[in-house]
Design an enzyme around this catalytic site. Structure first.
Site, PDB file in Angstrom:
ATOM      1  N   ASP A  62      -3.551   1.136   7.410  1.00  0.00           N
ATOM      2  CA  ASP A  62      -2.272   1.837   7.202  1.00  0.00           C
ATOM      3  C   ASP A  62      -1.250   1.457   8.279  1.00  0.00           C
ATOM      4  OD1 ASP A  62      -3.444   3.215   5.022  1.00  0.00           O
ATOM      5  OD2 ASP A  62      -4.288   4.695   6.380  1.00  0.00           O
ATOM      6  N   SER A 113       4.580   7.020   2.567  1.00  0.00           N
ATOM      7  CA  SER A 113       5.104   5.723   3.017  1.00  0.00           C
ATOM      8  C   SER A 113       4.596   4.614   2.096  1.00  0.00           C
ATOM      9  CB  SER A 113       4.611   5.396   4.433  1.00  0.00           C
ATOM     10  OG  SER A 113       4.943   6.419   5.345  1.00  0.00           O
ATOM     11  N   HIS A 156       0.695   5.273   1.181  1.00  0.00           N
ATOM     12  CA  HIS A 156      -0.113   6.127   2.065  1.00  0.00           C
ATOM     13  C   HIS A 156       0.553   7.508   2.170  1.00  0.00           C
ATOM     14  CE1 HIS A 156      -2.895   7.253   5.201  1.00  0.00           C
ATOM     15  NE2 HIS A 156      -1.866   7.741   5.869  1.00  0.00           N
ATOM     16  N   ASN A 158       0.847  -1.190   0.000  1.00  0.00           N
ATOM     17  CA  ASN A 158       0.000   0.000   0.000  1.00  0.00           C
ATOM     18  C   ASN A 158       0.880   1.237   0.000  1.00  0.00           C
ATOM     19  OD1 ASN A 158      -2.409   1.561   0.213  1.00  0.00           O
ATOM     20  ND2 ASN A 158      -2.051   1.815   2.410  1.00  0.00           N
TER      21      ASN A 158
HETATM   22  C1  GAR Z   1      -2.926   8.789  -2.890  1.00  0.00           C
HETATM   23  O1  GAR Z   1      -2.505   9.978  -2.300  1.00  0.00           O
HETATM   24  C2  GAR Z   1      -2.661   7.605  -1.989  1.00  0.00           C
HETATM   25  O2  GAR Z   1      -1.449   7.718  -1.289  1.00  0.00           O
HETATM   26  C3  GAR Z   1      -3.844   7.676  -1.056  1.00  0.00           C
HETATM   27  O3  GAR Z   1      -4.920   7.973  -1.893  1.00  0.00           O
HETATM   28  C4  GAR Z   1      -4.454   8.764  -2.986  1.00  0.00           C
HETATM   29  C5  GAR Z   1      -4.910   8.118  -4.270  1.00  0.00           C
HETATM   30  O4  GAR Z   1      -4.545   8.904  -5.367  1.00  0.00           O
HETATM   31  N1  GAR Z   1      -4.026   6.465  -0.321  1.00  0.00           N
HETATM   32  C6  GAR Z   1      -4.449   6.423   0.940  1.00  0.00           C
HETATM   33  O5  GAR Z   1      -4.788   7.404   1.549  1.00  0.00           O
HETATM   34  C7  GAR Z   1      -4.474   5.029   1.558  1.00  0.00           C
HETATM   35  N2  GAR Z   1      -4.759   5.100   2.937  1.00  0.00           N
HETATM   36  P1  GAR Z   1      -4.504   8.268  -6.813  1.00  0.00           P
HETATM   37  O6  GAR Z   1      -5.857   7.563  -6.992  1.00  0.00           O
HETATM   38  O7  GAR Z   1      -4.367   9.438  -7.728  1.00  0.00           O
HETATM   39  O8  GAR Z   1      -3.348   7.318  -6.878  1.00  0.00           O
END
Ligand code: GAR
Length: 215
Positions: A147, A138, A111, A109
Site C-alpha cells: 500500500d 486511496s 486501499h 490498487n
Molecule cells: C476493499 O475495501 C479494498 O479497498 C480493500 O479490500 C476490500 C475489498 O472489497 N483492499 C485492501 O485493503 C488492499 N490493501 P471488495 O472485494 O468488495 O472489492
C-alpha cells in the site's frame, strides 16, 4: 478503436470488481474487463465475473512454494489477456518487485484509508481507535511496498461520532465504488500516467498531492 483492456485481480467479495463492471456496462468507462483472476478458489467475487460472462481464473497461492513462483504464474496468466491495465480490487497479496516491474504504470490498487495513514489490514477499526475525524479511500500506482505506491486520488469520508467499524466501512465502500472508476477512466482517456520519477502525472501536471474528493 479497440477497447481498453482491463484485468482485475481479486481475493474475496468483489464489490469493487462489480463497480468497475457496472461502469463498463453503462459506457461511463470506455473499457472492457477481459479477465478476472483470484488467488483464492472461494472468492465470492468470481460470481460477478461468471454472471457477466467474463473469463475468470483461480491461481491458488497455497499451491506455490514461494511468492516468486506464484507471481510468475500470475504474470503469465495476466499476460495471456494482453491488458492495458491491471486493477487490484481487494487482492490481498504482497507482490514481488519482479512482478511489479513488469506492470509499471499499468498496475493500480485501491486501499480503504487515506494513505499513508493505515496501510495493511483492519483500516476502519484502526481509524476509529486513532480517533481521526476523517477517513477514506486511496487509489495508487503499485510499488513493491505494501500500500506504498504513489497516491493518485483520495476520497475523504467523515468519521461520525456514532460510527462503529461496520458503519464506517460501509460508508468508505460507497466512496471506493465511485473513486476507482474515475481514476481508471483518467488512464483510459490518456490523461494519467506515471513518470520516470515514479510520480503520477494528470493532464500534463505532476501530482505533488493526490487529487482529493470530499464524500
Ligand atoms: C476493499 O475495501 C479494498 O479497498 C480493500 O479490500 C476490500 C475489498 O472489497 N483492499 C485492501 O485493503 C488492499 N490493501 P471488495 O472485494 O468488495 O472489492
Amino acid at each position: 478503436m479497440p477497447q481498453f483492456r482491463l484485468v482485475v485481480l481479486i481475493s474475496g467479495r468483489g464489490s469493487n470488481l462489480q463497480a468497475i463492471l457496472d461502469v463498463c456496462q453503462t459506457g461511463c468507462l470506455n473499457a472492457e474487463v477481459v479477465a478476472v483472476i483470484s488467488n483464492r478458489p472461494d472468492a465470492s467475487g468470481l460470481q460477478y465475473a461468471a454472471a457477466a460472462g467474463i473469463p475468470y481464473q483461480v491461481i491458488d497461492h497455497t499451491g506455490f512454494a514461494d511468492r516468486v513462483t506464484f507471481d510468475q504464474a500470475l504474470a503469465q496468466c495476466i499476460g495471456r489477456y494482453m491488458p492495458d491495465l491491471v486493477l487490484l480490487a481487494g487482492f490481498m497479496r504482497v507482490l514481488t518487485p519482479g512482478f511489479v516491474a513488469q506492470f509499471t504504470g499499468r498496475l493500480l490498487n485501491i486501499h480503504p484509508s487515506l494513505l499513508p495513514a493505515f496501510p495493511g489490514l483492519h483500516t476502519h477499526q484502526r481509524a476509529l481507535d486513532a480517533g481521526v475525524t476523517q477517513h477514506g479511500v486511496s487509489v495508487h500506482f503499485v510499488t513493491p511496498e505494501l500500500d506504498g505506491g504513489p497516491v493518485i486520488a483520495q476520497s475523504i469520508v467523515p468519521v461520525l461520532p456514532e460510527d462503529d467499524e461496520a458503519q464506517l466501512a460501509a460508508r468508505v465502500l460507497v466512496a471506493e465504488h465511485q473513486l476507482y472508476p474515475v481514476v481508471v477512466q483518467w488512464l483510459v482517456a490518456g490523461r494519467l500516467s506515471l513518470n520516470a520519477q515514479q510520480q503520477p502525472v494528470l493532464d500534463g501536471a505532476t501530482l505533488d498531492e493526490p487529487v482529493c474528493f470530499q464524500q
